[in-house]
Design a protein around this motif. Structure first.
Motif, mmCIF file in Angstrom:
data_model
loop_
_atom_site.group_PDB
_atom_site.id
_atom_site.type_symbol
_atom_site.label_atom_id
_atom_site.label_comp_id
_atom_site.label_asym_id
_atom_site.label_seq_id
_atom_site.Cartn_x
_atom_site.Cartn_y
_atom_site.Cartn_z
ATOM 1 N N ASP A 197 0.708 -1.230 0.082
ATOM 2 C CA ASP A 197 -0.101 0.442 -0.235
ATOM 3 C C ASP A 197 0.899 1.447 0.058
ATOM 4 O OD1 ASP A 197 -2.366 -1.167 -0.058
ATOM 5 O OD2 ASP A 197 -2.057 -1.282 1.712
ATOM 6 N N ASN A 198 2.224 1.629 -0.013
ATOM 7 C CA ASN A 198 2.801 2.419 0.447
ATOM 8 C C ASN A 198 3.200 2.650 -1.721
ATOM 9 O OD1 ASN A 198 3.212 2.416 2.615
ATOM 10 N ND2 ASN A 198 4.921 0.489 3.196
ATOM 11 N N VAL A 199 3.048 1.536 -2.406
ATOM 12 C CA VAL A 199 4.451 1.698 -3.150
ATOM 13 C C VAL A 199 3.599 3.046 -4.027
ATOM 14 C CG1 VAL A 199 4.747 0.553 -5.949
ATOM 15 C CG2 VAL A 199 4.926 -0.465 -3.601
ATOM 16 N N GLY A 200 3.843 3.758 -4.569
ATOM 17 C CA GLY A 200 3.928 5.128 -5.781
ATOM 18 C C GLY A 200 3.379 5.913 -4.674
ATOM 19 N N TYR A 201 3.565 5.706 -3.465
ATOM 20 C CA TYR A 201 3.192 6.924 -2.197
ATOM 21 C C TYR A 201 3.831 7.210 -1.578
ATOM 22 C CZ TYR A 201 -1.010 6.105 -4.228
ATOM 23 O OH TYR A 201 -1.885 5.495 -5.457
ATOM 24 N N THR A 202 4.896 6.477 -0.819
ATOM 25 C CA THR A 202 5.958 7.011 -0.680
ATOM 26 C C THR A 202 7.494 6.539 -1.110
ATOM 27 O OG1 THR A 202 7.360 4.622 0.460
ATOM 28 C CG2 THR A 202 5.631 5.658 1.728
ATOM 29 N N ALA A 203 8.605 7.484 -1.151
ATOM 30 C CA ALA A 203 9.753 7.157 -2.462
ATOM 31 C C ALA A 203 11.111 6.213 -2.129
ATOM 32 C CB ALA A 203 10.081 8.831 -2.694
ATOM 33 N N ARG A 204 10.593 5.174 -0.958
ATOM 34 C CA ARG A 204 11.035 3.845 -0.814
ATOM 35 C C ARG A 204 10.892 2.656 -0.926
ATOM 36 N NH1 ARG A 204 9.343 6.354 4.455
ATOM 37 N NH2 ARG A 204 9.142 5.009 5.671
ATOM 38 N N HIS A 205 9.400 2.659 -1.269
ATOM 39 C CA HIS A 205 9.411 1.514 -0.890
ATOM 40 C C HIS A 205 9.052 0.828 -1.642
ATOM 41 C CE1 HIS A 205 8.742 2.609 3.598
ATOM 42 N NE2 HIS A 205 9.037 1.238 3.963
ATOM 43 N N HIS A 206 8.923 -0.118 -2.405
ATOM 44 C CA HIS A 206 8.769 -1.076 -3.578
ATOM 45 C C HIS A 206 8.228 -2.482 -3.126
ATOM 46 C CE1 HIS A 206 10.501 1.755 -5.791
ATOM 47 N NE2 HIS A 206 12.306 1.218 -4.665
ATOM 48 N N THR A 207 7.090 -3.385 -3.926
ATOM 49 C CA THR A 207 7.072 -4.380 -3.599
ATOM 50 C C THR A 207 8.070 -5.920 -3.767
ATOM 51 O OG1 THR A 207 5.699 -4.740 -5.999
ATOM 52 C CG2 THR A 207 4.332 -4.181 -4.137
#
Ligand code: ATP
Ligand code: MG
Ligand code: MG
Ligand code: MG
Length: 483
Positions: free
Chosen positions: A79-89
């Motif tokens: 759920d962080n992906v695209g919205y934090t600059a540091r989390h990926h799947t």
């Protein structure tokens, strides 16, 4: 000019090879000896049995660049992906490991040397953390002194608690304190704490001002039974993990992983397809597509197929999220496989299995998108109608029955429906949805005939293309332990 991500990956592995570490290939994303773990989510996963002593290797130091996915289970960054600059799947974790060989002093010295000398990151921008001592476990004074000896200013060695700075393999087994290295990106970066009038928590804050780049785990204790006291290990071990995308971002002077060379090529393809340039503001959909295309490429080539359960369902949800973002960007034709093909082109040198599986991976992507697109428009219309009804009734949650209907009839995973509703200021009744799922499971054990037909299609595809080395997967993935 700054090192590319490939150069950083290679520099890391060579640095540790030169210090007596065996370069070991990444293990597959589907854990080979751990049915409790959904996906490989850290470099140490392939070494679990070596750390516990159940397995012996002919080396006591190793270094890897490990494929990781954190999209389910204990570590879920989806759920962080695209919205934090540091989390990926999907991301790559660089790591060095000591199996009862060296311990804290060397691990700390190596990490500091690599970060400040090899990468040349400015010391003024770095901070480290040590375990503060909690729940009967003493604070890590040893690590504190070792960092200080390396020249880290004492006020840049911060004490953090259990949540961030203590690691355990599980309820039993090896465990120990950690040290994390953080990089100061700047205090002008938005922070939700600061926005709410509270002080930013610095390295302990969830914001992007201080970026965690490397985690060093000092396995020095063992727990024989759940909640039993910790016993010191006779031969302590080291497990470290550094995210390549984050390292690349700081080395290349970018504040977002998406601005590194790892993502620029992929975003270039997305923006070409869409016919608009990628920008930081308003680029969330493109970022989600770029991230998810990497996850799909690597998961499918490691043997996961989109399906309605377990690992396959996580993959399906990832792919359908990406496809829906494409549709939001105005992409009306099947496009996702084109982005995935770019990923394969860019990453095959480091991970040759991508090249080998290319035809199959692209076919699976194309087929999944064709299937989903057949019902995407009608499903969206149903959600629109649902929202109109909610508005009229002055309600906010779409009923579980409707979420279930979208899932079963239109192939809208529950989390996708929830995202779409939330984007419009509404929500989904997920408790109600899961009740419907249970009813259905009782009736006919999860995944009716429609779904069986789909998985047969994938099997046929695998046979037709001759992917015989294709890894199967057994059973449903449950939450497991990783780093
Ligand atoms: P964070 O606190 O930022 O979520 P973490 O503490 O969960 O990170 P670790 O489990 O310590 O991460 O993993 C080791 C390293 O892997 C991190 O220091 C970071 O560089 C990288 N990493 C972790 N999660 C992700 C992710 N979702 N995407 C990219 N890199 C990641
Ligand atoms: Mg995390
Ligand atoms: Mg952390
Ligand atoms: Mg960490």
């Amino acid at each position: 000019s700054a090192l590319t991500a490939s150069q950083i990956r290679e520099a890391f592995l060579q640095f540790f090879e030169a210090r007596g570490h065996r370069r070991v290939a990444s293990s597959p994303l589907v854990p080979q000896n751990d049915p409790t773990l959904l996906f490989t989510n850290a470099g140490m996963v392939q070494f679990k049995d070596v750390f516990t002593g159940r397995e012996k290797r002919d080396y006591s130091r190793a270094t890897t660049s490990q494929k990781c996915v954190r999209a389910g289970g204990k570590h879920n960054d989806l759920d962080n992906v695209g919205y934090t600059a540091r989390h990926h799947t999907f991301f790559e974790m660089l790591g060095n490991f000591s199996f009862g060989d060296y311990f804290k002093a060397e691990a700390i010295a190596y990490a500091w040397e690599f970060v400040t000398r090899t990468l040349g990151l400015p010391i003024e921008r770095l901070a480290v953390t040590v375990f503060n001592g909690e729940q009967g476990v003493p604070w890590d004074a040893e690590a504190f002194e070792l960092w200080a000896q390396q020249g880290v200013p004492r006020d840049r060695i911060l004490k953090l608690g259990y949540k961030d700075n203590f690691w355990a393999m599980g309820d039993t087994g090896p465990c120990g304190p950690c040290s994390e290295i953080h990089y100061h990106q700047g205090d002008d970066i938005p922070c939700s704490e600061a926005a709410a009038g509270r002080p930013c928590q610095g390295v302990a804050c969830d914001c992007d001002r201080w970026l965690e780049i490397w985690n060093l785990v000092f396995m020095q204790f063992e727990r024989k039974e759940k909640d039993a006291p910790l016993i010191p290990l006779p031969k302590p071990s080291i497990d470290t993990g550094a995210g390549l995308e984050r390292i690349a971002s700081v080395v290349q002077g970018k504040r977002s992983n998406y601005d590194t060379d790892l993502f620029q090529g992929i975003l270039g393809t997305v923006s070409e397809l869409v016919g608009k340039p990628y920008t930081q503001e308003g680029g969330a959909s493109m970022r989600v597509i770029a991230d998810h295309s990497r996850a799909a490429a690597f998961l499918i080539s490691d043997g996961v197929q989109p399906s309605n359960e377990g690992r396959g369902y996580v993959l399906r949800r990832i792919m359908r999220r990406a496809i829906r973002h494409g549709s939001l960007l105005g992409l009306e034709d099947v496009f996702f496989f084109k982005v995935v093909d770019r990923v394969i082109g860019l990453m095959s040198d480091a991970y040759p299995e991508l090249r080998e599986g290319r035809t199959f991976v692209l076919e699976v992507c194309r087929h999944e998108e064709e299937t989903f697109r057949r019902t995407l428009d009608r499903g969206m219309k149903l959600i629109d109608e649902g929202i109109a009804k909610l508005k009229q009734a002055g309600e906010t949650k779409l009923s579980g029955a409707e979420v279930f209907y979208l899932h079963g009839t239109y192939g809208f995973p529950w989390d996708l429906t929830q995202i779409i509703l939330r984007e419009r200021g509404f929500d989904a009744d997920l408790d109600g949805f899961w009740k419907e799922m249970e009813k259905e499971a009782d009736k006919n054990k999860f995944g009716g005939s429609g779904e069986k037909a789909i998985s047969t299609v994938y099997q046929t595809l695998a046979e037709r293309l001759g992917t015989s080395e294709f890894l199967g997967y057994e059973g449903e993935g449950h939450e497991g332990e990783g780093s």
